[in-house]
Design a protein around this motif. Structure first.
Motif, mmCIF file in Angstrom:
data_model
loop_
_atom_site.group_PDB
_atom_site.id
_atom_site.type_symbol
_atom_site.label_atom_id
_atom_site.label_comp_id
_atom_site.label_asym_id
_atom_site.label_seq_id
_atom_site.Cartn_x
_atom_site.Cartn_y
_atom_site.Cartn_z
ATOM 1 N N THR A 1 37.126 43.708 29.978
ATOM 2 C CA THR A 1 36.034 42.955 30.575
ATOM 3 C C THR A 1 35.404 42.129 29.459
ATOM 4 N N THR B 1 41.975 43.723 35.624
ATOM 5 C CA THR B 1 43.286 43.417 36.212
ATOM 6 C C THR B 1 43.845 42.102 35.679
ATOM 7 N N VAL B 2 43.019 41.070 35.637
ATOM 8 C CA VAL B 2 43.514 39.744 35.252
ATOM 9 C C VAL B 2 43.457 39.507 33.747
ATOM 10 N N PHE C 1 46.393 46.758 38.857
ATOM 11 C CA PHE C 1 45.241 46.782 39.751
ATOM 12 C C PHE C 1 44.844 48.205 40.134
ATOM 13 N N ILE D 1 36.764 45.629 38.020
ATOM 14 C CA ILE D 1 38.123 45.750 38.542
ATOM 15 C C ILE D 1 38.883 44.439 38.383
ATOM 16 N N ILE D 2 38.264 43.349 38.769
ATOM 17 C CA ILE D 2 38.929 42.040 38.682
ATOM 18 C C ILE D 2 39.188 41.662 37.235
ATOM 19 N N MET D 3 38.195 41.852 36.371
ATOM 20 C CA MET D 3 38.354 41.468 34.961
ATOM 21 C C MET D 3 39.456 42.266 34.285
ATOM 22 N N GLY E 1 33.288 45.034 41.803
ATOM 23 C CA GLY E 1 34.374 44.064 41.726
ATOM 24 C C GLY E 1 34.547 43.460 40.352
ATOM 25 N N TYR E 2 33.443 43.255 39.626
ATOM 26 C CA TYR E 2 33.533 42.622 38.299
ATOM 27 C C TYR E 2 34.460 43.376 37.357
#
Length: 311
Positions: A100, A94-95, A120, A90-92, A87-88
């Motif tokens: 990262t 994306t946002v 995403f 992917i979330i980083m 998740g780290y």
């Protein structure tokens, strides 16, 4: 004034880049194995730190005498492990526009092959295949081999997602040459009167990329792409070019005016500019592959009111 120009540009190495919607190749520098390894290592340290915090919290809770079923502990730690591992990134990405924390520290950013920000779905594919690229035993070997074998330094996640990892901060290339744009003789006063204050660096960058590579295009593609670029540039400037001015020649004048307005080549408008105008190295360069080819035949002048593709 409708003639095309012959651009003498020194090429020292194969060019890599992104093809814009205008079919212009824009140069970039992809991330190599060492820089990607640095970013990955930093991200791993961050992930291990987060996982350590989770374990310390559980240890502190257990020290208070609170009874937690072993099955709950195992499930929670397993879920947290995959959230941190998968998740780290992917979330980083994306946002944070393709970065990262480790990638940002290493000066890297993931973008699509068209140069657009990733979404995403791109980040999810990259993150999922990152388990194979980086974590499959032996760790990191698959990613290293694939990066070395691909033209644009892509790992499996990049190939599947259609993304590239670019270097945002690169060392100064002391072998690179600045290119000065000069208008064709007889058009110096016209170019000097052009108001390029409304053009932004991105628009100039597209024009510059086209002019540096125009001699490799066919005559039809040369005119057609020149018209597609010249029309929006003229509109942005609020300018109506002369009816007998070729789009390519107009873009040369625009590039020369923009360059002069922002510092320009030494000496400003030179008296010794090449008759056909165009791009000239500001420092001596060794010719590549012998003398330049003769200029192509002059295209048919465009109709009044804008540049139109041939045919």
């Amino acid at each position: 004034m409708g003639r095309s120009t012959d651009y003498r540009v020194a090429v020292t190495q194969p060019t890599r880049g992104i093809v814009t919607p205008e079919a212009v190749l824009l140069e970039f520098q992809t991330a190599t194995v060492p820089t990607r390894l640095l970013g990955f290592t930093l991200d791993v340290l961050i992930q291990l730190g987060a996982l350590t915090v989770v374990l310390l919290v559980f240890g502190a809770v257990g020290a208070t005498g609170v009874s937690i079923p072993e099955s709950v502990v195992i499930v929670f730690i397993t879920v947290m492990f995959f959230l941190i591992l998968l998740g780290y990134p992917i979330i980083m990405e994306t946002v944070w526009n393709g970065r990262t924390l480790g990638m940002a520290a290493a000066g890297l950013r993931a973008v699509t092959k068209e140069g657009a920000p990733i979404r995403f779905r791109h980040a999810a594919i990259r993150g999922a295949l990152g388990l194979i690229d980086f974590w499959l035993i032996p760790v990191g070997v698959i990613a290293t081999i694939v990066i070395l074998l691909t033209r644009d330094n892509q790992r499996l996640g990049d190939l599947a997602a259609g993304t590239l990892v670019l270097r945002e901060r690169t060392p100064i290339d002391r072998t690179a040459q600045a290119m000065a744009f000069y208008p064709p003789r007889g058009l110096e006063s016209y170019a000097a009167r052009l108001d390029v204050t409304t053009l932004n660096p991105e628009q100039y960058g597209v024009v510059r990329s086209y002019l540096l590579r125009v001699s490799s295009l066919t005559n039809e593609a040369r005119w057609s792409l020149g018209a597609r670029l010249a029309n929006p540039v003229a509109t942005a400037m609020g300018h109506t070019p002369p009816a007998n001015l070729a789009p390519e020649t107009f873009l040369v004048c625009v590039a020369a005016a923009y360059q002069l307005r922002h510092g320009g080549p030494p000496g400003g408008w030179p008296g010794q500019a090449p008759p056909g105008g165009g791009a000239v190295p500001t420092a001596p360069a060794m010719p590549i592959g012998g003398p330049p080819p003769p200029p192509p035949p002059s295209p048919t002048p465009p109709p009044a009111g804008g540049f139109a593709p041939p045919g």
